[in-house]
Design a protein around this motif. Sequence first.
Motif, PDB file in Angstrom:
ATOM      1  N   GLY A 173      55.364  37.797  27.470  1.00 17.36           N
ATOM      2  CA  GLY A 173      54.526  36.962  26.616  1.00 17.36           C
ATOM      3  C   GLY A 173      53.100  37.425  26.427  1.00 17.36           C
ATOM      4  N   GLY A 174      52.668  38.461  27.125  1.00 17.73           N
ATOM      5  CA  GLY A 174      51.305  38.971  26.972  1.00 17.73           C
ATOM      6  C   GLY A 174      51.036  40.053  27.996  1.00 17.73           C
ATOM      7  N   TYR A 175      49.892  40.696  27.844  1.00 15.88           N
ATOM      8  CA  TYR A 175      49.517  41.772  28.748  1.00 15.88           C
ATOM      9  C   TYR A 175      48.149  41.515  29.382  1.00 15.88           C
ATOM     10  CZ  TYR A 175      53.252  44.951  27.258  1.00 15.88           C
ATOM     11  OH  TYR A 175      54.461  45.542  27.022  1.00 15.88           O
ATOM     12  N   PHE A 176      47.995  42.012  30.588  1.00 11.02           N
ATOM     13  CA  PHE A 176      46.726  41.993  31.309  1.00 11.02           C
ATOM     14  C   PHE A 176      45.638  42.652  30.470  1.00 11.02           C
ATOM     15  CE2 PHE A 176      44.010  44.920  33.757  1.00 11.02           C
ATOM     16  CZ  PHE A 176      43.276  44.030  34.514  1.00 11.02           C
ATOM     17  N   ASP A 177      44.447  42.040  30.488  1.00 15.35           N
ATOM     18  CA  ASP A 177      43.291  42.615  29.807  1.00 15.35           C
ATOM     19  C   ASP A 177      42.035  42.311  30.612  1.00 15.35           C
ATOM     20  OD1 ASP A 177      41.613  43.800  27.949  1.00 15.35           O
ATOM     21  OD2 ASP A 177      41.476  41.994  26.733  1.00 15.35           O
ATOM     22  N   GLN A 178      41.837  43.050  31.664  1.00 13.49           N
ATOM     23  CA  GLN A 178      40.663  42.913  32.528  1.00 13.49           C
ATOM     24  C   GLN A 178      40.754  41.692  33.448  1.00 13.49           C
ATOM     25  OE1 GLN A 178      38.266  45.325  32.540  1.00 13.49           O
ATOM     26  NE2 GLN A 178      39.440  46.359  30.965  1.00 13.49           N
ATOM     27  N   HIS A 179      39.956  41.718  34.498  1.00 14.91           N
ATOM     28  CA  HIS A 179      39.804  40.576  35.401  1.00 14.91           C
ATOM     29  C   HIS A 179      38.325  40.430  35.705  1.00 14.91           C
ATOM     30  CE1 HIS A 179      39.824  43.785  38.398  1.00 14.91           C
ATOM     31  NE2 HIS A 179      41.067  44.057  38.066  1.00 14.91           N
ATOM     32  N   PRO A 180      37.599  39.805  34.768  1.00 17.29           N
ATOM     33  CA  PRO A 180      36.145  39.724  34.914  1.00 17.29           C
ATOM     34  C   PRO A 180      35.669  38.790  36.031  1.00 17.29           C
ATOM     35  CG  PRO A 180      36.858  38.561  32.943  1.00 17.29           C
ATOM     36  CD  PRO A 180      38.072  39.234  33.514  1.00 17.29           C
ATOM     37  N   TRP A 181      36.579  38.009  36.572  1.00 17.72           N
ATOM     38  CA  TRP A 181      36.169  37.073  37.627  1.00 17.72           C
ATOM     39  C   TRP A 181      37.052  37.241  38.854  1.00 17.72           C
ATOM     40  CZ3 TRP A 181      37.819  35.020  32.805  1.00 17.72           C
ATOM     41  CH2 TRP A 181      36.781  34.848  31.876  1.00 17.72           C
ATOM     42  N   HIS A 182      36.417  37.238  40.006  1.00 15.48           N
ATOM     43  CA  HIS A 182      37.117  37.243  41.289  1.00 15.48           C
ATOM     44  C   HIS A 182      36.319  36.285  42.165  1.00 15.48           C
ATOM     45  CE1 HIS A 182      39.700  39.841  44.138  1.00 15.48           C
ATOM     46  NE2 HIS A 182      39.557  38.630  44.623  1.00 15.48           N
ATOM     47  N   GLN A 183      36.684  35.015  42.084  1.00 15.49           N
ATOM     48  CA  GLN A 183      35.845  33.967  42.650  1.00 15.49           C
ATOM     49  C   GLN A 183      36.616  32.652  42.691  1.00 15.49           C
ATOM     50  OE1 GLN A 183      33.233  34.144  39.022  1.00 15.49           O
ATOM     51  NE2 GLN A 183      33.460  31.917  39.082  1.00 15.49           N
ATOM     52  N   ALA A 184      35.951  31.624  43.173  1.00 16.29           N
ATOM     53  CA  ALA A 184      36.499  30.271  43.090  1.00 16.29           C
ATOM     54  C   ALA A 184      36.378  29.800  41.644  1.00 16.29           C
ATOM     55  CB  ALA A 184      35.740  29.325  44.014  1.00 16.29           C
ATOM     56  N   VAL A 185      37.481  29.284  41.104  1.00 10.80           N
ATOM     57  CA  VAL A 185      37.513  28.789  39.725  1.00 10.80           C
ATOM     58  C   VAL A 185      38.246  27.457  39.685  1.00 10.80           C
ATOM     59  CG1 VAL A 185      37.494  31.111  38.720  1.00 10.80           C
ATOM     60  CG2 VAL A 185      39.680  29.962  39.129  1.00 10.80           C
ATOM     61  N   ILE A 186      38.029  26.751  38.607  1.00  9.94           N
ATOM     62  CA  ILE A 186      38.791  25.530  38.348  1.00  9.94           C
ATOM     63  C   ILE A 186      39.916  25.885  37.394  1.00  9.94           C
ATOM     64  CG2 ILE A 186      38.735  23.207  37.371  1.00  9.94           C
ATOM     65  CD1 ILE A 186      35.752  23.098  38.192  1.00  9.94           C
ATOM     66  N   GLU A 197      45.191  16.860  37.602  1.00 16.03           N
ATOM     67  CA  GLU A 197      44.492  17.364  36.418  1.00 16.03           C
ATOM     68  C   GLU A 197      43.955  18.778  36.596  1.00 16.03           C
ATOM     69  OE1 GLU A 197      41.558  14.756  34.777  1.00 16.03           O
ATOM     70  OE2 GLU A 197      42.836  13.000  35.051  1.00 16.03           O
ATOM     71  N   THR A 198      43.410  19.078  37.781  1.00 13.72           N
ATOM     72  CA  THR A 198      42.832  20.399  38.037  1.00 13.72           C
ATOM     73  C   THR A 198      43.038  20.768  39.502  1.00 13.72           C
ATOM     74  OG1 THR A 198      40.638  19.560  38.651  1.00 13.72           O
ATOM     75  CG2 THR A 198      40.982  20.095  36.316  1.00 13.72           C
ATOM     76  N   ILE A 199      42.940  22.066  39.758  1.00  7.03           N
ATOM     77  CA  ILE A 199      42.890  22.564  41.127  1.00  7.03           C
ATOM     78  C   ILE A 199      41.800  23.628  41.182  1.00  7.03           C
ATOM     79  CG2 ILE A 199      45.307  22.088  41.661  1.00  7.03           C
ATOM     80  CD1 ILE A 199      45.852  25.115  41.276  1.00  7.03           C
ATOM     81  N   THR A 200      41.295  23.863  42.364  1.00  9.58           N
ATOM     82  CA  THR A 200      40.334  24.940  42.570  1.00  9.58           C
ATOM     83  C   THR A 200      41.002  26.009  43.420  1.00  9.58           C
ATOM     84  OG1 THR A 200      38.482  23.392  42.453  1.00  9.58           O
ATOM     85  CG2 THR A 200      38.052  25.529  43.472  1.00  9.58           C
ATOM     86  N   VAL A 201      40.897  27.253  42.976  1.00 17.09           N
ATOM     87  CA  VAL A 201      41.442  28.381  43.729  1.00 17.09           C
ATOM     88  C   VAL A 201      40.428  29.519  43.721  1.00 17.09           C
ATOM     89  CG1 VAL A 201      43.863  27.843  43.209  1.00 17.09           C
ATOM     90  CG2 VAL A 201      42.628  29.407  41.746  1.00 17.09           C
ATOM     91  N   THR A 202      40.505  30.352  44.724  1.00 12.59           N
ATOM     92  CA  THR A 202      39.718  31.580  44.758  1.00 12.59           C
ATOM     93  C   THR A 202      40.701  32.729  44.585  1.00 12.59           C
ATOM     94  OG1 THR A 202      38.060  30.590  46.205  1.00 12.59           O
ATOM     95  CG2 THR A 202      38.154  33.005  46.126  1.00 12.59           C
ATOM     96  N   ASP A 203      40.552  33.454  43.485  1.00 12.51           N
ATOM     97  CA  ASP A 203      41.503  34.512  43.170  1.00 12.51           C
ATOM     98  C   ASP A 203      40.885  35.463  42.149  1.00 12.51           C
ATOM     99  OD1 ASP A 203      43.899  35.876  43.377  1.00 12.51           O
ATOM    100  OD2 ASP A 203      45.120  34.357  42.394  1.00 12.51           O
ATOM    101  N   GLU A 204      41.596  36.540  41.889  1.00 14.66           N
ATOM    102  CA  GLU A 204      41.239  37.465  40.819  1.00 14.66           C
ATOM    103  C   GLU A 204      41.846  36.888  39.543  1.00 14.66           C
ATOM    104  OE1 GLU A 204      41.581  42.087  40.927  1.00 14.66           O
ATOM    105  OE2 GLU A 204      43.518  41.260  40.331  1.00 14.66           O
ATOM    106  N   ILE A 205      40.996  36.601  38.559  1.00 10.32           N
ATOM    107  CA  ILE A 205      41.441  35.888  37.366  1.00 10.32           C
ATOM    108  C   ILE A 205      41.623  36.858  36.205  1.00 10.32           C
ATOM    109  CG2 ILE A 205      40.897  34.035  35.740  1.00 10.32           C
ATOM    110  CD1 ILE A 205      41.472  33.125  38.657  1.00 10.32           C
TER     111      ILE A 205
END
Length: 158
Positions: free
Chosen positions: A39-52, A68-76
């Motif tokens: 369904g799509g291809y990787f195009d960079q991972h500008p964030w590696h941090q805690a995100v919502i 509704e939301t979760i918080t994770v720390t990962d390479e996005i």
Amino acid sequence: SNAQRVAFTDFIRAGGGFLGVHSATDTFYQWPEYQKIIGGYFDQHPWHQAVIVEVADRDDPLVAFLGETITVTDEIYQIRDFDVGGSRVLLRLDPTSVDLTRPNVRRDPYGWPLAWTRSYGGGRVFYTALGHEETVWRDSRFQKLLRNAALWVLRQPP
């Protein structure tokens, strides 16, 4: 090999399933049929941090337990060539939780999908961009998401 590609696509097309995690969108760039599966291809991972992470489809049983939301720390990951019409987005990045002015950030009308389902022929496909960090794999929410996805791909109730 070409024979392996044919076997893979035939299996899914005939009603089998495929569950892809994280770097499953960062491969087979020279095989156009794979993009139709994933369904799509990787195009960079500008964030590696805690995100919502927003639960985009709270009625879907694969992710309904998350709220509704979760918080994770990962390479996005960002996703390019995303098949919006053929994919059911389950999770997406909340853009207010990241710096959109960072290098390599690309804004697409579909935002930043982080998990989705789709069909390929008679088969089912699940993908999540999460899963770079070991702590994500140890997170019971991620484990339950993958369990639900595996059951869904196998046509079993979650």
